[in-house]
Design an enzyme around this catalytic site. Structure first.
Site, PDB file in Angstrom:
ATOM      1  N   ASP A   1      10.210 -11.615   5.072  1.00 21.40           N
ATOM      2  CA  ASP A   1       9.235 -11.519   4.291  1.00 21.40           C
ATOM      3  C   ASP A   1       8.134 -12.771   4.683  1.00 21.40           C
ATOM      4  O   ASP A   1       7.051 -12.752   4.614  1.00 21.40           O
ATOM      5  CB  ASP A   1       9.402 -11.953   2.688  1.00 21.40           C
ATOM      6  CG  ASP A   1      10.153 -10.208   2.234  1.00 21.40           C
ATOM      7  OD1 ASP A   1      10.119  -9.477   3.053  1.00 21.40           O
ATOM      8  OD2 ASP A   1      10.559 -10.286   1.191  1.00 21.40           O
TER       9      ASP A   1
ATOM     10  N   TYR B   1       1.063  -5.213  13.213  1.00 29.14           N
ATOM     11  CA  TYR B   1       0.359  -4.208  12.904  1.00 29.14           C
ATOM     12  C   TYR B   1      -0.680  -3.995  13.929  1.00 29.14           C
ATOM     13  O   TYR B   1      -0.845  -3.208  14.818  1.00 29.14           O
ATOM     14  CB  TYR B   1      -0.166  -4.061  11.614  1.00 29.14           C
ATOM     15  CG  TYR B   1       0.669  -3.858  10.429  1.00 29.14           C
ATOM     16  CD1 TYR B   1       0.813  -2.655   9.921  1.00 29.14           C
ATOM     17  CD2 TYR B   1       1.676  -4.996   9.887  1.00 29.14           C
ATOM     18  CE1 TYR B   1       1.926  -2.580   8.719  1.00 29.14           C
ATOM     19  CE2 TYR B   1       2.555  -4.792   8.947  1.00 29.14           C
ATOM     20  CZ  TYR B   1       2.527  -3.696   8.351  1.00 29.14           C
ATOM     21  OH  TYR B   1       3.612  -3.371   7.080  1.00 29.14           O
TER      22      TYR B   1
ATOM     23  N   GLU C   1       7.649   3.766   3.563  1.00 29.61           N
ATOM     24  CA  GLU C   1       7.890   5.050   4.338  1.00 29.61           C
ATOM     25  C   GLU C   1       9.323   5.568   3.911  1.00 29.61           C
ATOM     26  O   GLU C   1       9.960   5.817   4.746  1.00 29.61           O
ATOM     27  CB  GLU C   1       7.942   4.700   5.958  1.00 29.61           C
ATOM     28  CG  GLU C   1       8.717   3.508   6.317  1.00 29.61           C
ATOM     29  CD  GLU C   1       8.335   2.325   6.468  1.00 29.61           C
ATOM     30  OE1 GLU C   1       7.471   1.850   5.645  1.00 29.61           O
ATOM     31  OE2 GLU C   1       8.702   1.565   7.388  1.00 29.61           O
TER      32      GLU C   1
ATOM     33  N   HIS D   1       5.292   6.870  10.021  1.00 31.37           N
ATOM     34  CA  HIS D   1       6.456   6.312  10.182  1.00 31.37           C
ATOM     35  C   HIS D   1       7.872   7.291  10.340  1.00 31.37           C
ATOM     36  O   HIS D   1       8.923   6.904  10.825  1.00 31.37           O
ATOM     37  CB  HIS D   1       6.865   5.362   8.953  1.00 31.37           C
ATOM     38  CG  HIS D   1       6.592   3.925   8.963  1.00 31.37           C
ATOM     39  ND1 HIS D   1       6.854   3.192  10.149  1.00 31.37           N
ATOM     40  CD2 HIS D   1       5.627   3.360   8.323  1.00 31.37           C
ATOM     41  CE1 HIS D   1       6.297   1.906   9.938  1.00 31.37           C
ATOM     42  NE2 HIS D   1       5.493   2.221   9.020  1.00 31.37           N
TER      43      HIS D   1
ATOM     44  N   GLY E   1       0.837  -1.192  -0.093  1.00 34.07           N
ATOM     45  CA  GLY E   1       0.109   0.042   0.199  1.00 34.07           C
ATOM     46  C   GLY E   1       1.043   1.311   0.051  1.00 34.07           C
ATOM     47  O   GLY E   1       0.633   2.136  -0.837  1.00 34.07           O
TER      48      GLY E   1
ATOM     49  N   HIS F   1      -0.467   6.639   7.826  1.00 32.13           N
ATOM     50  CA  HIS F   1       0.388   5.546   8.180  1.00 32.13           C
ATOM     51  C   HIS F   1       1.829   5.714   7.625  1.00 32.13           C
ATOM     52  O   HIS F   1       2.950   5.736   8.585  1.00 32.13           O
ATOM     53  CB  HIS F   1      -0.025   4.090   7.444  1.00 32.13           C
ATOM     54  CG  HIS F   1       0.850   2.998   7.964  1.00 32.13           C
ATOM     55  ND1 HIS F   1       0.606   2.139   8.882  1.00 32.13           N
ATOM     56  CD2 HIS F   1       1.978   2.210   7.503  1.00 32.13           C
ATOM     57  CE1 HIS F   1       1.437   1.281   9.373  1.00 32.13           C
ATOM     58  NE2 HIS F   1       2.153   1.284   8.248  1.00 32.13           N
ATOM     59  N   GLU F   2       2.087   5.854   6.444  1.00 36.79           N
ATOM     60  CA  GLU F   2       3.428   6.145   6.108  1.00 36.79           C
ATOM     61  C   GLU F   2       4.123   7.455   6.725  1.00 36.79           C
ATOM     62  O   GLU F   2       5.260   7.395   7.071  1.00 36.79           O
ATOM     63  CB  GLU F   2       3.696   6.268   4.412  1.00 36.79           C
ATOM     64  CG  GLU F   2       2.888   4.993   3.727  1.00 36.79           C
ATOM     65  CD  GLU F   2       3.286   3.749   4.475  1.00 36.79           C
ATOM     66  OE1 GLU F   2       4.380   3.356   5.011  1.00 36.79           O
ATOM     67  OE2 GLU F   2       2.373   2.582   4.294  1.00 36.79           O
TER      68      GLU F   2
ATOM     69  N   GLU G   1       5.867  -1.162  13.095  1.00 34.12           N
ATOM     70  CA  GLU G   1       4.446  -1.174  12.691  1.00 34.12           C
ATOM     71  C   GLU G   1       3.457  -0.926  13.848  1.00 34.12           C
ATOM     72  O   GLU G   1       2.487  -0.493  13.228  1.00 34.12           O
ATOM     73  CB  GLU G   1       4.439  -2.556  11.723  1.00 34.12           C
ATOM     74  CG  GLU G   1       5.066  -2.668  10.682  1.00 34.12           C
ATOM     75  CD  GLU G   1       5.168  -1.415   9.630  1.00 34.12           C
ATOM     76  OE1 GLU G   1       4.276  -0.706   9.560  1.00 34.12           O
ATOM     77  OE2 GLU G   1       6.098  -1.413   8.716  1.00 34.12           O
TER      78      GLU G   1
END
Ligand code: BES
Ligand code: ZN
Length: 620
Positions: A389, A397, A287, A315, A284, A311-312, A334
């Site tokens: 990952d 989150y 940051e 950060h 999405g 959100h970004e 997060e």
């Protein structure tokens, strides 16, 4: 080594409240020896070649020696071709240095060891990247909006920076950087640095990032990119064809920055710009400092998805100032960011919107955890031998945000806000760990006299699966009204038209469809489609859930649109639930495998990996 270190920390913590800045010698996801030497500055001189799909040139690393006698520099690389290495002597002269590139490890890449005669102040590595670099995506013109020029962008988090620059690729190390990047005429280059809107690229685009950043925040993009100023310290950047729409969607950015500053202190990075990428961007948002990278699926036309920008932006405090020292502690980045995101949404868009986001987040977390291995439900992750990952989920989150909100509620906003602000301030431009979190928040909150929260409660959040029983669910009156509508619709007491859903916001539709999905049948879907045209919607948060219901209910009329979605949208959150659901029956899996033949070449390497695993696809 690790045990010894853990023992030492335990002893020091037992001694009392003297602050221990625990500096580990190793990060399990990096080949670097952090006790010997640390990169403090980077200069990148690279050429972008779309024809060869490579970055080529050199990286000059300025070094801060802790153990000059080590006479070696251990770096992380992945699929880089190292042409030569040269090292600077104390007298300023340069000479070639011998190096060895180890065999490639599937998860961590290739350890590059450089042998040095002495504690070289600077080392230059001449290299080029592979077309398959895991941290870069090279797009054909056809994959862009304009269709005439190619595009390239990076995504370094968690350990992909090593695929486009030889570095100590660990969030425990911070460096400032400068760069000169050349590219073909008509292509603009941007980085996570000071982007100049009037630079013409003659002699290369030049960049500076004077604040020290960890390697996962190194970022670059190149393509047909235009800019428009949208606030006193903000520009949007994107392909010319969507510039105006992007500028409109994100016009509230200054209000968001001001809201965050009011809570957590000054924004310390100069400008805050946003780059909207082509739809294959796998997240999405990301940051990258001074220049968040964003998916075009946020451009809904009604600002309903700007929480991702919040959100970004968040950060810029949580993560980019106070940074998880290792990926085990991703939750420190997060959870705090999700919490701050929601506070920004509350102050700019109101408490109703913030509560809707909380409820949707909690319910999606609870649903997701049903499918997750117990260890991946801990906030503190167990990553031994794993690619970070592979442990990615909603847990760092939503579960962590939930824990922080629990602390906020118990201690009161005023007290809690002050401690969070101090956490960012006192750890600005530093890495942090769960142990440091416990010490910092313990001293100021939960270890204090008459504390309403006990340490064991925190341990349950941090080191146990699920969510503790005492956790309070958020409530949203607007979503409770949707629950009632859904119940009536599912029971057949109301038809679609009677829902009067024309005025529903994105959050209301998302909530409705999340609840509907499990109980969907094709007749009800046809009824909804006739009234509200869901198959044809452009908002991908809505269509993703609609398609998911469609797969479960075997609703044929949405298949073509689903196919187009899977081919066009590379954002993992908006495609993985669909591929995963399709893989559950042989017939759907066969259909998905056929669609994947077309979709795969357009997907980002990270996204390819995820879908390969779900469909059991063996890349040749
Ligand atoms: N930093 C993350 C993306 C990330 C995390 C990439 C871990 C690689 C490894 C980014 O800030 C993020 O969380 N994006 C979310 C936004 C959402 C939670 C609002 C996304 O992409 O969906
Ligand atoms: Zn994030």
């Amino acid at each position: 080594m690790r045990n010894l270190f853990a023992g030492l920390v335990a002893v020091l913590m037992a001694v009392g409240p003297i602050t221990v800045r625990a500096e580990a010698a190793r990060d399990e996801h990096s080949y670097a020896h952090l006790d010997e030497v640390r990169i403090k500055q980077v200069y990148l001189d690279l050429d972008v070649s779309f024809e060869q799909r490579q970055l080529a040139g050199f990286a000059e690393l300025s070094l801060d020696w802790k153990k000059p006698e080590a006479k070696r520099l251990d770096l992380d690389t992945r699929d880089l071709t190292i042409e030569r290495v040269s090292a600077q002597r104390a007298d300023g002269s340069w000479a070639n240095a011998p190096f060895a590139l180890a065999k490639r490890d599937a998860k961590f890449g290739s350890h590059l060891r450089i042998r040095l005669k002495d504690a070289a102040p600077k080392v230059r590595v001449y290299y080029h990247t592979a077309p398959t670099a895991s941290g870069l995506q090279w797009l054909e013109p056809a994959q862009t909006l304009g269709k005439h020029k190619p595009f390239m962008f990076s995504q370094a988090q968690a350990i992909h920076a090593r695929s486009f620059a030889p570095l100590q690729d660990t969030p425990a190390v911070r460096f400032t950087y400068r760069a000169r990047i050349t590219a073909p005429a008509g292509i603009r280059v941007l980085m996570s640095a000071d982007n100049d809107p009037v630079a013409d690229g003659h002699g290369g685009f030049r960049f500076q990032m004077p604040q020290p950043i960890p390697s996962y925040l190194l970022a670059i993009a190149a393509g047909d990119i235009a800019s428009k100023q949208v606030g006193p310290r903000s520009y949007v950047w994107t392909e010319p064809g969507r510039l105006d729409a992007v500028a409109k969607e994100f016009e509230d950015i200054e209000a968001m920055i001001v809201a965050a500053e009011k809570l957590y202190g000054p924004y310390r990075w100069g400008r805050y710009d946003m780059l909207v990428l082509p739809p294959s961007f796998p997240f999405g948002g990301m940051e990258n400092p001074r220049l968040s990278f964003l998916t075009p699926t946020l451009i809904a036309g009604d600002k309903s998805l700007v929480n991702v920008v919040a959100h970004e932006l968040a950060h810029s405090w949580s993560g980019n100032l106070a940074t998880n020292g290792t990926w085990r502690d991703l939750w420190l980045n997060e959870s705090f960011t999700s919490y701050v995101e929601n506070r920004i949404v509350e102050s700019v868009f109101g408490v109703d919107q913030a509560l809707m986001d909380q409820v949707v987040g909690q319910q999606e977390l609870l649903a997701e955890m049903k499918e997750l291995p117990a260890l991946d439900q801990h906030l503190v992750l167990s990553l031994k031998g794993r690619d970070p990952d592979d442990a990615f989920s909603g847990v760092p989150y939503q579960k962590g945000e939930w824990m922080l909100r629990m602390l906020e509620r118990r201690f009161g906003r005023d007290r809690f806000d002050a401690v969070v602000r101090a956490w960012f301030d006192e750890h600005a431009f530093q890495s942090v760990s769960t142990e440091e979190f416990l010490e910092f928040f313990g001293t100021r909150l939960f270890d204090t006299k008459d504390s309403p929260v006990q340490r064991q409660e925190l341990d349950a959040w941090l080191h146990q699966p699920g969510v503790p029983k005492h956790a309070l669910l958020s409530h949203s009156a607007r979503l409770e009204a949707i629950d009632a509508q859904l119940a009536a619709f599912v029971a057949g007491k109301k038809n679609a038209a009677a829902l009067e859903a024309n005025a529903w916001s994105t959050g209301e539709w998302v909530h409705f469809l999340n609840g509907f999905s499990e109980k969907a049948d094709a007749a009800k879907m046809a009824d909804l489609d006739a009234s509200y045209g869901l198959t044809q919607r452009q908002n991908r948060e809505i269509t993703m859930r609609w398609f998911l219901a469609g797969i479960r209910a075997n609703y044929a009329p949405s298949r073509d649109a689903l196919r187009a979605h899977l081919i066009e949208i590379g954002r993992r959150k908006l495609m993985m639930p669909l591929w995963t659901e399709l893989a559950k029956t042989p017939q759907n899996k066969a259909w998905a495998t056929e669609v994947y033949q077309t979709a795969r070449p357009g997907l980002h390497p990270i996204a390819q990996n995820s879908v390969d695993a779900v469909l059991g696809y063996q890349p040749r």
